[in-house]
Scaffold this active site. Sequence first.
Site, PDB file in Angstrom:
ATOM      1  N   GLY A  30       0.815  -1.210   0.000  1.00 38.25           N
ATOM      2  CA  GLY A  30       0.000   0.000   0.000  1.00 38.25           C
ATOM      3  C   GLY A  30       0.843   1.252   0.000  1.00 38.25           C
ATOM      4  O   GLY A  30       2.069   1.181  -0.140  1.00 38.25           O
ATOM      5  N   ASN A  31       0.196   2.387   0.147  1.00 33.95           N
ATOM      6  CA  ASN A  31       0.920   3.655   0.237  1.00 33.95           C
ATOM      7  C   ASN A  31       0.312   4.486   1.356  1.00 33.95           C
ATOM      8  O   ASN A  31      -0.703   4.127   1.938  1.00 33.95           O
ATOM      9  CB  ASN A  31       0.880   4.396  -1.106  1.00 33.95           C
ATOM     10  CG  ASN A  31      -0.538   4.758  -1.505  1.00 33.95           C
ATOM     11  OD1 ASN A  31      -1.157   5.628  -0.924  1.00 33.95           O
ATOM     12  ND2 ASN A  31      -1.065   4.055  -2.492  1.00 33.95           N
ATOM     13  N   ARG A  32       0.941   5.607   1.657  1.00 29.67           N
ATOM     14  CA  ARG A  32       0.574   6.353   2.857  1.00 29.67           C
ATOM     15  C   ARG A  32      -0.465   7.431   2.622  1.00 29.67           C
ATOM     16  O   ARG A  32      -0.723   8.256   3.507  1.00 29.67           O
ATOM     17  CB  ARG A  32       1.833   6.949   3.478  1.00 29.67           C
ATOM     18  CG  ARG A  32       2.701   5.872   4.128  1.00 29.67           C
ATOM     19  CD  ARG A  32       4.067   6.383   4.485  1.00 29.67           C
ATOM     20  NE  ARG A  32       3.991   7.631   5.231  1.00 29.67           N
ATOM     21  CZ  ARG A  32       4.980   8.482   5.366  1.00 29.67           C
ATOM     22  NH1 ARG A  32       6.130   8.219   4.786  1.00 29.67           N
ATOM     23  NH2 ARG A  32       4.834   9.577   6.060  1.00 29.67           N
TER      24      ARG A  32
END
Length: 235
Positions: free
Chosen positions: A29-31
């Site tokens: 995922g990403n932030r």
Amino acid sequence: RERGDLAGIRVLVTAGGTREPIDPVRYLGNRSSGRQGIAIAVAAADRGAEVVLLAANVDGEVLAEVAQDPAVRIVPVSTTAELDSTAHAAAKGARVVVMAAAVADYRVAEVADRKIRKEDAPGEAPTLTLVENPDILVSLVRERQDNQVIVGFAAETVDDEDELLERGRRKLARKGVDLLAVNAVGWNEGFESHENDVRVLDIDGDVVAAVAGSKREVADALLDAVRDELDLADS
Ligand code: C5P
């Protein structure tokens, strides 16, 4: 709520970040928090728009800002594939599309149907094979509805503003969008202080908005630019 300058306009906004499963309990995922996309949805609704918000893994606390808004229909999604299909369906009825979500560029080629366990291959680190995801924005542009205004986002690591704008202009051309909101990450004192420092480029590559401020201020500046595009398309 007064009738604003986007009254009767259907706006599709994507927010958050997509996740790609590795196995039933893990993901890539990403932030992205989704806050910028949520701010755009709220601002558009305040200006009279009917909003469809595709929320990719946005925290309940962040979503709470729009959860009670009758002008915003929230559709939660998780993977890029889910965002892809819901975005295409929702874009059909939308006059404006704002792709604020951070989309995973790659997904895991083969998702394990059971949890990957160390015990199954002691001392051997697994290798994840990735495959490229489709570019949703590019395909939305390809299937653009009549008079539809399509907006993309780009977060870039750059040395200075010239490089930011140059990269933005190239991305704008590559994606074929009407407007591109670019912001530098890792600029000067770092990510935090510049997370709402945005330039909006139009199709000629001109800077039509430059705003450093709250995500709501950025949202309104972006929607001003969208309003100008709508006027242009209607004239
Ligand atoms: O190429 P880059 O990821 O910087 O492009 C960012 C823009 O493209 C954002 O608007 C993002 O939502 C969109 N995008 C997309 N599908 C992808 C990757 C990015 O729609 N696979």
